[in-house]
Design an enzyme around this catalytic site. Structure first.
Site, short mmCIF file in Angstrom:
data_model
loop_
_atom_site.label_atom_id
_atom_site.label_comp_id
_atom_site.label_asym_id
_atom_site.label_seq_id
_atom_site.Cartn_x
_atom_site.Cartn_y
_atom_site.Cartn_z
N TYR A 138 -32.54 7.47 5.04
CA TYR A 138 -32.75 6.07 5.39
C TYR A 138 -33.98 6.00 6.29
CZ TYR A 138 -31.28 1.34 6.91
OH TYR A 138 -31.21 -0.01 7.17
N LYS A 166 -34.49 5.81 0.94
CA LYS A 166 -34.52 4.35 1.06
C LYS A 166 -35.70 4.01 1.96
CE LYS A 166 -31.44 0.63 2.80
NZ LYS A 166 -32.19 0.11 3.96
#
Length: 299
Positions: A138, A166
């Protein structure tokens, strides 16, 4: 455990409704998860930033995973956020998530003292050693104040369970250039977040979009993602235009605050953001209402 690929298509991130003491409202959460399953999203992103992971205790995070897993098991892959300050705590959260029924993990390098690239690597290495679940990196520098260098992403991609990243929306909007760079150095599935970039990212060939709005109004966002995946730029742009007033409120007030207002307006539940975050005031709520009301029937 749910079969399927958790890092492709639309990953929908619901709020985690909780009371003022941080106790999760598992009934409302289960209704939100059911809504996502019925809509046919590709995965559910639980306990991301929209899911207020940083504000919940270990116990409450596990309760949230258990409730979501019980509702969605065998239907939609469940990707669970395990970001936290300490490595040993992240290891515990990863094990908790796997035991509670998660299908994959999502982890941001949360920090107070800024991390070095090597420190972030060791953090991820420890968590991948604690769980066999596939993990998505992330990269959220706006919240964590940590930016992954391409060398670090390439290094992390060689760890056996790290399968995806991401990404934030690229500066200057060069999705094609960034995708080419990442795919040239890693084997990671590349997805993006920042909902107003959904059309651009997916039309450029991103593997996934991690959507805040998709966690509450999944059908409309799924239609946009599917149009882009099919190469139907005209329809993707049309839907993006429909959503533009809402994207404007995200940029002005922050998507988390806006999503709490939408939860109420859509009749899906009542919840307050965790303090010190405050609910939107009347004038801001009026703007959100004007932007979202035309979307509710198709959401």
């Amino acid at each position: 455990m749910t079969t399927g690929t958790p890092f492709r298509g639309l990953s929908a991130f619901p709020l985690t409704p909780a009371d003022e003491h941080g106790r999760v409202d598992t009934e409302t959460l289960a209704r939100l998860v059911e809504r996502l399953c019925e809509a046919g999203v590709d995965s559910i992103g639980l306990l991301g930033s929209t899911g207020i992971y940083a504000y919940l205790s270990r116990e409450e995070r596990r309760r949230a995973v258990e409730a979501a897993s019980e509702c969605g098991r065998g239907r939609v892959p469940l990707v669970v956020g395990v970001g936290t300050l300490r490595t040993d705590h992240a290891v515990d959260l990863a094990r908790d998530a796997e035991a509670a029924g998660a299908d994959a993990l999502l982890m941001a390098p949360v920090s107070y003292t800024p991390l070095t690239q090597d420190e972030a690597y060791e953090h991820y290495h420890a968590v991948t050693g604690a769980s066999g679940l596939p993990l998505c990196i992330y990269n959220n520098p706006g919240t964590t104040h940590f930016t992954f260098g391409i060398d670090l992403l390439a290094r992390l991609s060689r760890l056996p369970t790290i399968r995806a990243v991401k990404m934030p929306l690229p500066a200057g909007g060069d999705f094609a250039g960034e995708l080419a760079s990442l795919r040239g150095r890693t084997q990671l599935a590349v997805g993006y977040s920042g909902d107003w970039g959904t059309a651009d990212a997916m039309l450029a060939g991103a593997d996934a979009f991690y959507s805040v709005l998709g966690g509450t109004l999944p059908r409309l966002v799924l239609a946009l993602v599917r149009a882009a995946q099919a190469g139907d730029a005209e329809e993707a742009r049309r839907l993006d235009g429909v959503l533009q007033p809402l994207w404007d409120t995200f940029k002005t007030y922050g998507s988390l605050r806006v999503m709490y207002a939408i939860l109420d307006v859509a009749g899906l539940g009542r919840a307050e953001p965790p303090r010190p975050i405050l609910s939107l005031k009347a004038e801001a709520r009026k703007q959100v209402l004007a932007a979202v009301e035309p979307l509710l029937a198709s959401g």
